[in-house]
Design a protein around this motif. Structure first.
Motif, short mmCIF file in Angstrom:
data_model
loop_
_atom_site.label_atom_id
_atom_site.label_comp_id
_atom_site.label_asym_id
_atom_site.label_seq_id
_atom_site.Cartn_x
_atom_site.Cartn_y
_atom_site.Cartn_z
N ARG A 155 21.52 52.19 34.85
CA ARG A 155 20.21 52.07 35.51
C ARG A 155 19.11 51.80 34.49
O ARG A 155 18.28 50.91 34.66
CB ARG A 155 19.93 53.34 36.30
N ALA A 156 19.11 52.59 33.42
CA ALA A 156 18.07 52.46 32.39
C ALA A 156 18.15 51.11 31.70
O ALA A 156 17.12 50.44 31.49
CB ALA A 156 18.20 53.59 31.37
N TYR A 157 19.36 50.69 31.34
CA TYR A 157 19.52 49.41 30.66
C TYR A 157 19.14 48.25 31.59
O TYR A 157 18.56 47.24 31.15
CB TYR A 157 20.95 49.23 30.17
N GLY A 158 19.43 48.41 32.88
CA GLY A 158 19.08 47.37 33.85
C GLY A 158 17.57 47.17 33.95
O GLY A 158 17.09 46.05 34.11
N ILE A 159 16.82 48.26 33.82
CA ILE A 159 15.35 48.16 33.86
C ILE A 159 14.84 47.40 32.64
O ILE A 159 13.99 46.51 32.75
CB ILE A 159 14.74 49.57 33.93
N ILE A 160 15.35 47.73 31.46
CA ILE A 160 14.93 47.03 30.24
C ILE A 160 15.32 45.56 30.30
O ILE A 160 14.54 44.67 29.94
CB ILE A 160 15.55 47.70 28.99
N LYS A 161 16.53 45.29 30.77
CA LYS A 161 16.99 43.90 30.88
C LYS A 161 16.09 43.10 31.81
O LYS A 161 15.73 41.95 31.52
CB LYS A 161 18.43 43.88 31.39
N LYS A 162 15.73 43.69 32.94
CA LYS A 162 14.88 42.98 33.89
C LYS A 162 13.49 42.75 33.32
O LYS A 162 12.88 41.70 33.56
CB LYS A 162 14.81 43.77 35.20
N MET A 163 12.99 43.70 32.53
CA MET A 163 11.67 43.50 31.93
C MET A 163 11.73 42.37 30.90
O MET A 163 10.77 41.59 30.77
CB MET A 163 11.18 44.80 31.30
N ARG A 164 12.81 42.26 30.15
CA ARG A 164 12.97 41.13 29.23
C ARG A 164 12.88 39.81 30.01
O ARG A 164 12.22 38.86 29.57
CB ARG A 164 14.33 41.21 28.53
N GLU A 165 13.56 39.76 31.16
CA GLU A 165 13.56 38.53 31.96
C GLU A 165 12.16 38.23 32.49
O GLU A 165 11.75 37.06 32.56
CB GLU A 165 14.56 38.67 33.10
N MET A 166 11.43 39.27 32.87
CA MET A 166 10.07 39.06 33.36
C MET A 166 9.17 38.52 32.25
O MET A 166 8.37 37.60 32.48
CB MET A 166 9.51 40.38 33.90
N PHE A 167 9.30 39.08 31.05
CA PHE A 167 8.46 38.61 29.94
C PHE A 167 8.85 37.18 29.54
O PHE A 167 7.97 36.39 29.16
CB PHE A 167 8.59 39.55 28.75
N ALA A 168 10.13 36.85 29.63
CA ALA A 168 10.57 35.49 29.33
C ALA A 168 9.94 34.51 30.31
O ALA A 168 9.46 33.43 29.93
CB ALA A 168 12.09 35.39 29.38
N PHE A 169 9.91 34.90 31.58
CA PHE A 169 9.25 34.05 32.58
C PHE A 169 7.76 33.95 32.26
O PHE A 169 7.15 32.88 32.37
CB PHE A 169 9.44 34.62 33.98
N GLY A 170 7.15 35.09 31.88
CA GLY A 170 5.73 35.09 31.55
C GLY A 170 5.39 34.12 30.43
O GLY A 170 4.33 33.48 30.43
N ILE A 171 6.30 33.99 29.47
CA ILE A 171 6.08 33.02 28.38
C ILE A 171 6.06 31.61 28.95
O ILE A 171 5.18 30.80 28.62
CB ILE A 171 7.19 33.16 27.32
N MET A 172 7.04 31.30 29.82
CA MET A 172 7.10 29.97 30.43
C MET A 172 5.87 29.68 31.28
O MET A 172 5.41 28.54 31.37
CB MET A 172 8.38 29.84 31.26
#
Length: 407
Positions: A155-172
């Motif tokens: 659960r904890a790792y899934g939250i961090i992984k999803k935040m990485r994906e959100m920030f990657a989208f934010g860069i784009m």
């Protein structure tokens, strides 16, 4: 409640002592799509007649706001307020976001994680975040649900992984602070959940098949046997329910606005009992000769000829394919009755098939092809505790020593 009482979304929750608590609740499908708030408590009571008009007015107001958001006017993709919540909403609604191109089932799972993120720290401004915040959130998320229970690392790792994906989208999307935060998480290290090491064994399958037949759940016996013998994924055997695209007329097998698809049909077996189908996860083509699977053949013989049409796996109690999650729930009931350990899951049939194949000495690339994996490295993840290859290596070493001693 009188029929003229117009209060859309009104729900009552009973209490042991005192009057029921009233809530307005948003539609479940729009909540999944990202609408918030999910519920709003109403400070009124149905016991007071003077409150009815107030309850109706509040519900109509909240319902109108929700429907306005649903139409698109309430979730303009260009809006971004610099918070995690703002980034999450933009990530979910922007047509250019990778989230919009995920399969519906993956999007549903990801939405569950996004809701956790929004509730826990959605109001935090991106500009104020530091590495310590992420480590603190990770530690809080992995705490056991109850004292003494295992840590929830996945659960904890899934939250961090999803935040990485959100920030990657934010860069784009050229949103401020996202590049800085993505760089932080790119270099940070968080413990990942351990890979699953459990396999389903032939003895488990045989016990479950026998119990399923005893309990008149032939569908569960056939489904499990095919999964184990062919290494097909569960959804490739029993199918799944997908949303019907907007504007498209319902057709086929429909349940609660979703259409059944991707499962095995009797027509897939053809006259030669060879299953040929494109798999759901990668689209890779899979072919399996069921004539080489005696457990499956014996079970198929139990199905009357006039019933061999349409979906192969039918819920006996409903007369249609299993509803979402129902197959796994019913499977566990039968597995428990059959003495299959609780730590063995239905999904472990695929790993069991691959592990048994390697133990039998099958070529690893042949196993990879049968499992429709693109790389051998993926196949090796599913081979859990197999000794086939190590046994062959040991035998070759012993033969080498014997030959060397005789020289």
């Amino acid at each position: 409640m009188p029929s003229e009482f117009n209060a859309p979304g009104l729900k009552r929750r009973k209490r042991k002592n005192g009057p029921a608590v009233l809530y307005w609740c948003a539609r479940a499908d729009l909540v999944k799509a990202g609408y918030r708030p999910e519920t709003i408590r109403l400070s009124y009571t149905l016991d007071d007649p003077t409150h009815r008009d107030l309850i109706s007015a509040a519900c109509l107001k909240y319902q109108a706001e929700m429907l306005e958001w649903s139409s698109g006017r309430g979730r303009e993709t260009s809006r971004f307020d610099g918070t995690i919540l703002g980034l999450s909403r933009r990530y979910q609604t922007d047509e250019a976001s990778p989230f919009r191109r995920l399969k519906h089932n993956t999007r549903t799972k990801d939405t569950y994680t996004l809701v956790i993120i929004e509730k826990a720290f959605g109001t935090r401004a991106l500009a104020a975040l530091k590495i310590g915040d992420f480590y603190r959130w990770y530690e809080a998320a992995k705490k056991p649900k109850v004292p003494g229970a295992p840590e929830r690392v996945r659960r904890a790792y899934g939250i961090i992984k999803k935040m990485r994906e959100m920030f990657a989208f934010g860069i784009m999307a050229e949103l401020p602070e996202c590049a800085r935060l993505y760089a932080i998480l790119e270099h940070a290290r968080f413990a990942q959940p351990a890979r699953r090491r459990i396999t389903m064994e032939l003895s488990h399958v045989e016990a479950l098949v026998a119990k399923a037949l005893e309990l008149n759940r032939l569908s569960l016996a056939i489904g499990t046997a095919i999964q184990f013998e062919t290494a097909l994924r569960q959804k490739d055997v029993i199918g799944e329910w997908e949303p019907i695209p907007a504007g498209e007329a319902p057709s086929g097998i429909v349940l609660n606005g979703r259409r059944w698809t991707n499962g095995l049909l009797w027509s897939d077996l053809a006259a030669d009992l060879v299953v040929r189908k494109a798999t759901t996860k990668t689209g890779a083509f899979s072919a399996h000769d069921l004539k080489l699977c005696p457990v499956v053949l014996d079970l198929l013989d139990l199905v009357p000829i006039d019933s061999r049409v349409g979906p192969l796996i039918i819920d006996e109690t409903a007369g249609r394919p299993y509803a979402e999650s129902a197959y796994g729930r019913e499977w566990r009931i039968v597995a428990k009755a059959a003495g299959v350990p609780d730590h063995v899951w239905n999904m472990d049939a695929r790993a069991g098939a691959i592990t048994e194949a390697e133990d039998a000495g099958a070529d690893l690339d042949d196993i990879r092809s049968a499992a429709t994996h693109s790389q051998v490295a993926i196949t090796l993840r599913y081979s859990r505790g197999a000794v086939g290859k190590s046994r062959k290596v040991a035998e070759l070493r012993q033969a080498h020593r014997t030959a060397k001693n005789m020289a």
